[in-house]
Design an enzyme around this catalytic site. Structure first.
Site, PDB file in Angstrom:
ATOM      1  CG  ASP A  32      -1.520  -1.196   1.652  1.00 44.52           C
ATOM      2  OD1 ASP A  32      -1.498  -2.134   0.859  1.00 44.52           O
ATOM      3  OD2 ASP A  32      -2.060  -1.253   2.768  1.00 44.52           O
TER       4      ASP A  32
ATOM      5  CD  GLU B 122      -6.851  -5.428   4.253  1.00 44.21           C
ATOM      6  OE1 GLU B 122      -6.164  -6.060   5.055  1.00 44.21           O
ATOM      7  OE2 GLU B 122      -6.634  -5.453   3.026  1.00 44.21           O
TER       8      GLU B 122
END
Ligand code: FRU
Length: 515
Positions: free
Chosen positions: A47, A225
């Site tokens: 990420d 998430e």
């Protein structure tokens, strides 16, 4: 320590600093190495973290394993750019320490030293990240602070970490913003297995008050998430809406990881989804765009910018790249559209500054299939519905006679697709698929494709459909072939540009990214 040991240590330290530092930028030329997308020189990334604009630089922090090319030892890597295209990797920003991994989070500019962490500086950067740790009582995820007084070059962890601890093993990915209307910080943070985003506020980034939860809502097939809460301006008209974006893994519609958004209102405490059609959608219909977040600190009036990880947990650790694994999507400017079909988030990629040479395409002939160019990525190809209209049209990019990726419109099924089943190396389980997105009538059947050495990003119907898919072609040269189900005299509207590589540019351009 002997002087020899000392100098050996210095050499090692120098090498470690350089790794991810400046000198390596020359290369970036391995097969599959992205040429217009950011990727670390070596090792694993997932990420994007802490995206923020400060003192003329865009900062890209990212989930990073300093020791290998699979997930582990999660720490924050760091890169900076002045134009969202040319990235320069800097030394590791926030390392794993004492068994606490540094998971996803955000960076804010604390303009008035509300946290007291800026010491004598008027303003400073504060990171809010999830700490992931195994304790004697079990696995825990908590929210923590670190701060930087030198434009993100070095970081200090706050000594009273964590600042938020629910004694849970799944509590992560804080997205923090300044709420101008209420003069306080607001945090959106995920309770992944409850399919909830929790909202907290704070006046000093250290003490947090819970105000509301959003969810379960929309798709709850997997863990939630990487939430992101942001205000999005209307396309062309006045006004704005709030968008809440949340990652879903596994179980997304295309398999594995995906991201949904909700459009609505946020009153400083609670997020309300709009009742208009289109208020719930997907930020990406491809397989490879996950945990996108928006940049904080964009000057007032600037459009929000979203950037994601170009991969999927289905196979992220198996993609055939070396010595790095993982890359970021392009940055995309966001707005929302409101038309007869309802609402939609629209994304326009930041790419135009890299357009180098416009490739002249031959006139449309009467055949249903026509090769128009041979080109090596990176390039951009924009095309519209041919006239007279065809029911099935698009483009095939061949990397040899047996391997191609097909990008097309099926107007019988109102479907836009990228078919990578024959794109090249598709041996990774879950990789050889076609991804589809429903077209909305009246939004224009146009496509903008950005083709890099190992990806295709498509922006369709004015960017209300984004589709990002990795590909691992058989060669670095593409034959570009248009196809259309209705041969005949007509017009094809298309433009093709060779794009400049962000790594092979002139020194002057590279210097422009330096401080
Ligand atoms: C999403 C994610 C986050 C977590 C990070 C760990 O890709 O699982 O929820 O913070 O990756 O690397």
């Amino acid at each position: 320590m002997t002087s020899r040991a000392g100098s050996v240590l210095l050499v090692i330290m120098g090498a470690l600093t350089l790794q991810g530092g400046g000198a390596q930028q020359e290369h970036y030329d391995e097969s599959f190495r992205p040429q217009v997308h950011s990727s670390p020189q070596r090792n694993w990334t997932n990420d994007p973290n802490g995206l923020v604009y400060f003192h003329g630089e865009y900062h890209l922090f990212f989930q990073y394993n300093p020791y290998g090319d699979t997930w582990g030892h999660m720490s924050w890597g760091h890169a900076v750019s002045r134009d969202l295209l040319h990235w320069r990797q800097l030394p590791l920003a926030i390392p794993e320490e004492n068994g606490v991994m540094i998971f996803t989070g955000s960076v804010v500019i604390d303009r008035n030293n509300s946290s007291g962490l800026c010491e004598t500086a008027k303003e400073c950067m504060v990171a809010i990240y999830s700490g992931d740790v195994d304790t004697p009582e079990g696995h825990k995820q908590t929210q923590n602070l670190a701060y930087s007084l030198d434009d993100g070059r070095t970081w200090t962890k706050y000594r009273n970490n964590p600042v938020l601890d629910l004694h849970r093993g799944d509590f992560r990915d804080p997205s923090v913003n300044w709420d101008d209307a209420h003069d306080r910080w607001i945090m959106a943070v995920s309770l992944p297995r409850d399919h909830k985003v929790s909202f907290y506020y704070s006046e000093d980034l250290r003490q947090w008050v819970h105000v509301s939860d959003f969810g379960p809502a929309g798709d709850t097939n997997g863990e939630w998430e990487c939430p992101d809460l942001l205000q999005v301006p209307s396309h062309g008209k006045q006004g704005s809406l709030w968008a809440l974006k949340v990652g879903l893994n596994p179980g997304a519609p295309q398999g594995g990881s995906g991201e949904q958004y909700f459009l609505g209102e946020f009153d400083g405490s609670t997020f309300h989804v709009s009742e208009q059609p289109g208020a719930h959608g997907w930020t990406n219909y491809g397989k490879d765009d996950y945990c996108a977040i928006s940049f904080n600190g964009i000057p007032a009036g600037g459009q929000p910018v979203l950037l994601g990880w170009m991969n999927n947990w289905d196979y992220a650790e198996k993609v055939p790249t070396s010595p790095w694994r993982g890359q970021m999507s392009l940055a995309r400017r966001l707005s929302f559209v409101s038309d007869r079909a309802g609402l939609a988030l629209a994304q326009v990629p930041v790419i135009a500054p890299l357009r180098e040479t416009a490739v002249i395409l031959p006139r449309f002939t009467s055949s249903g299939e026509e090769q128009v160019a041979t080109l090596s990525p990176p390039y951009e190809l924009d095309f519209e519905e041919p006239s007279p209209g065809a029911k099935n049209y698009g483009v095939r990019i061949y990397s040899d006679d047996l391997h191609w990726t097909e990008i097309g419109f099926d107007l019988i099924k109102d479907d836009f697709y990228i078919d990578r089943t024959k794109s090249g190396d598709t041996s990774i389980p879950g990789f050889g698929v076609r991804t589809d997105a429903p077209l909305v009538r009246g939004r224009g059947n146009n496509a903008r494709l950005i083709v890099d050495r190992s990806s295709v990003e498509a922006y369709v119907q004015g960017g209300t459909i984004a589709m990002t898919d990795l590909i691992y072609p058989k060669s670095a040269s593409n034959r570009i072939v248009f196809f259309s189900s209705s041969p005949g005299d007509g017009k094809r509207h298309a433009q093709l540009w060779k794009l400049a590589s962000i790594w092979q540019t002139t020194d002057a351009k590279r210097d422009a990214t330096k401080r």
